[in-house]
Design an enzyme around this catalytic site. Structure first.
Site, PDB file in Angstrom:
ATOM      1  N   LYS A  12       1.001  -5.815   6.081  1.00 29.67           N
ATOM      2  CA  LYS A  12       0.619  -5.272   7.402  1.00 29.67           C
ATOM      3  C   LYS A  12       1.876  -4.910   8.185  1.00 29.67           C
ATOM      4  O   LYS A  12       2.949  -5.486   7.981  1.00 29.67           O
ATOM      5  CB  LYS A  12      -0.242  -6.254   8.195  1.00 29.67           C
ATOM      6  CG  LYS A  12       0.434  -7.579   8.605  1.00 29.67           C
ATOM      7  CD  LYS A  12       1.148  -7.582   9.948  1.00 29.67           C
ATOM      8  CE  LYS A  12       1.727  -8.967  10.275  1.00 29.67           C
ATOM      9  NZ  LYS A  12       2.818  -8.962  11.247  1.00 29.67           N
ATOM     10  N   ALA A  99       8.251 -14.744   4.855  1.00 30.01           N
ATOM     11  CA  ALA A  99       8.603 -14.903   6.272  1.00 30.01           C
ATOM     12  C   ALA A  99       9.311 -13.663   6.793  1.00 30.01           C
ATOM     13  O   ALA A  99      10.408 -13.721   7.325  1.00 30.01           O
ATOM     14  CB  ALA A  99       9.480 -16.146   6.470  1.00 30.01           C
ATOM     15  N   ILE A 102       5.665  -8.945   7.732  1.00 31.07           N
ATOM     16  CA  ILE A 102       4.734  -7.938   7.209  1.00 31.07           C
ATOM     17  C   ILE A 102       3.488  -8.592   6.600  1.00 31.07           C
ATOM     18  O   ILE A 102       2.796  -7.992   5.786  1.00 31.07           O
ATOM     19  CB  ILE A 102       5.417  -6.977   6.208  1.00 31.07           C
ATOM     20  CG1 ILE A 102       6.148  -7.747   5.105  1.00 31.07           C
ATOM     21  CG2 ILE A 102       6.388  -6.070   6.950  1.00 31.07           C
ATOM     22  CD1 ILE A 102       6.728  -6.830   4.023  1.00 31.07           C
ATOM     23  N   GLY A 104       2.745 -11.095   4.568  1.00 33.59           N
ATOM     24  CA  GLY A 104       2.728 -11.815   3.279  1.00 33.59           C
ATOM     25  C   GLY A 104       1.762 -12.981   3.177  1.00 33.59           C
ATOM     26  O   GLY A 104       0.683 -12.842   2.603  1.00 33.59           O
ATOM     27  N   SER A 106      -0.220 -14.445   5.291  1.00 31.83           N
ATOM     28  CA  SER A 106      -1.544 -14.214   5.886  1.00 31.83           C
ATOM     29  C   SER A 106      -2.385 -13.316   4.984  1.00 31.83           C
ATOM     30  O   SER A 106      -3.583 -13.552   4.795  1.00 31.83           O
ATOM     31  CB  SER A 106      -1.403 -13.525   7.249  1.00 31.83           C
ATOM     32  OG  SER A 106      -0.546 -14.246   8.083  1.00 31.83           O
ATOM     33  N   ASP A 139      -2.769 -14.115  12.120  1.00 28.53           N
ATOM     34  CA  ASP A 139      -2.876 -12.798  11.484  1.00 28.53           C
ATOM     35  C   ASP A 139      -3.876 -12.765  10.331  1.00 28.53           C
ATOM     36  O   ASP A 139      -4.124 -11.697   9.765  1.00 28.53           O
ATOM     37  CB  ASP A 139      -1.513 -12.353  10.940  1.00 28.53           C
ATOM     38  CG  ASP A 139      -0.568 -11.905  12.038  1.00 28.53           C
ATOM     39  OD1 ASP A 139      -1.040 -11.681  13.187  1.00 28.53           O
ATOM     40  OD2 ASP A 139       0.636 -11.776  11.757  1.00 28.53           O
TER      41      ASP A 139
HETATM   42  O1  C5P Z   1      -0.671 -18.426  13.590  1.00 27.05           O
HETATM   43  P1  C5P Z   1       0.573 -18.455  12.775  1.00 27.05           P
HETATM   44  O2  C5P Z   1       0.710 -19.698  11.941  1.00 27.05           O
HETATM   45  O3  C5P Z   1       0.788 -17.203  11.973  1.00 27.05           O
HETATM   46  O4  C5P Z   1       1.752 -18.470  13.831  1.00 27.05           O
HETATM   47  C1  C5P Z   1       3.021 -18.961  13.512  1.00 27.05           C
HETATM   48  C2  C5P Z   1       3.712 -19.359  14.792  1.00 27.05           C
HETATM   49  O5  C5P Z   1       3.999 -18.195  15.562  1.00 27.05           O
HETATM   50  C3  C5P Z   1       2.916 -20.248  15.699  1.00 27.05           C
HETATM   51  O6  C5P Z   1       3.101 -21.590  15.367  1.00 27.05           O
HETATM   52  C4  C5P Z   1       3.481 -19.928  17.070  1.00 27.05           C
HETATM   53  O7  C5P Z   1       4.676 -20.630  17.273  1.00 27.05           O
HETATM   54  C5  C5P Z   1       3.836 -18.452  16.934  1.00 27.05           C
HETATM   55  N1  C5P Z   1       2.795 -17.566  17.482  1.00 27.05           N
HETATM   56  C6  C5P Z   1       2.667 -17.447  18.846  1.00 27.05           C
HETATM   57  N2  C5P Z   1       1.725 -16.612  19.376  1.00 27.05           N
HETATM   58  C7  C5P Z   1       0.925 -15.888  18.568  1.00 27.05           C
HETATM   59  C8  C5P Z   1       1.040 -15.979  17.175  1.00 27.05           C
HETATM   60  C9  C5P Z   1       1.999 -16.830  16.657  1.00 27.05           C
HETATM   61  O8  C5P Z   1       3.396 -18.106  19.601  1.00 27.05           O
HETATM   62  N3  C5P Z   1       0.028 -15.080  19.114  1.00 27.05           N
END
Ligand code: C5P
Length: 285
Positions: A12, A99, A102, A104, A106, A139
């Site tokens: 993505k 990490a 893009i 990966g 998710s 995501d």
């Molecule tokens: O949801 P995900 O595990 O992909 O997000 C990783 C980290 O990115 C979260 O722990 C948070 O610190 C940050 N994040 C955020 N706001 C978002 C998405 C992600 O702060 N809308």
């Protein structure tokens, strides 16, 4: 029931990512435009006597096969909620840097939900899988669909809209082969709301009125990003931007020849970096 199923886990891109607000739970309210690419990781699931997992492909060594892996977590979550035994052999072909902004992990989790849904004969809708997937990451729901969309909230309030970039628009990706920490980059956001997405949905609006608000904090953590954005800016690109929390940057081109020339230019300047010549694609999973 089929005994083996395989699907791409498409990469993505965030064509724009406006950070609006830091929330009390530590997450951030966003407004973002997603598109998906013709390239990605690949997930294969087979009927088996237990749950097992294997990673192959160019980036296999960067990722541990452990219980934290989003693919295994997706499998266990779906099995638990569907009340089934949760048996499968899952093979992840890791083609994308980890990490890297893009999608990966998710996209891999989303592909696991889609494929195991079929392998286990559950017949859940994409909507139901997307809702469940939110527990795995912000995501994951958009990756379940892998269709051009806009998202608000933490990225979970999804609206499908007409793509600004039609299918097969040439895209070049460049990554400095440095994994960056999404939480650290969100933490480095300056806390200043620079405004909503504009009303207009056009390439001009994308170029002139939309941004990726995580770029400054990503550059502070990984200065190579600034060099990539500069170099892409020296090519004949229609749009140059970082995706997600980085470090992957992308550029959009009017035709494939221009994109391929840009790829040669970037590879000559940064021989150790990862590049990928790809194109936009909407999926109908
Ligand atoms: O949801 P995900 O595990 O992909 O997000 C990783 C980290 O990115 C979260 O722990 C948070 O610190 C940050 N994040 C955020 N706001 C978002 C998405 C992600 O702060 N809308």
């Amino acid at each position: 029931m089929p005994s083996e199923l395989s699907q791409i886990a498409p990469a993505k891109l965030n064509l724009a990512l406006h950070v609006r607000r830091r929330r009390d739970d530590g997450y951030h309210d966003l407004e973002t435009l997603f598109c998906f690419l013709g390239h990605g990781d690949r997930l294969t699931v087979q009927a088996a006597d237990a749950l097992s997992f294997e990673i192959i492909g160019p980036f296999a060594n960067e990722l541990a096969v452990d219980e934290d892996n989003l693919v295994l977590r997706a499998a266990r979550l779906l099995a638990k909620h569907a009340g089934c035994a949760g048996k499968a052999h899952i093979v992840l072909e890791k083609n994308l840097p980890i990490a890297s902004g893009i999608g990966g992990g998710s996209a891999d989790a989303a592909a696991a939900l889609r494929l195991l849904n079929r392998l286990w004969g559950l017949d859940w809708s994409l909507e139901r899988l997307a809702k469940l997937g939110l527990a795995l990451g912000a995501d994951v729901p958009v990756c379940v669909y892998s269709r051009y969309c806009e998202a608000q909230g933490v990225g979970d309030v999804i609206t499908f809209s007409a793509p600004i970039l039609p299918d097969n628009t040439p895209i070049l990706l460049v990554n400095p082969k440095q994994a960056v920490s999404t939480p650290a980059i969100f933490k480095g956001w300056d806390g200043i709301d620079k405004g909503a997405l504009p009303e207009a949905r056009s390439l001009t609006a994308l170029q002139q009125e939309m941004r990726n608000d995580l770029t400054p904090s990503a550059v502070a953590i990984c200065p190579e990003i600034a060099g990539i954005l500069d170099a892409l800016g020296d090519t004949d690109a229609e749009l140059v931007r970082m995706s997600g929390s980085g470090a992957t940057c992308f550029a959009v081109y009017a035709d494939r020849a221009t994109r391929d020339a840009a790829q040669r230019f970037l590879e000559a300047r940064f021989p150790d970096y990862w590049t990928l010549a790809s194109h936009t694609l909407n999926y109908d999973f």
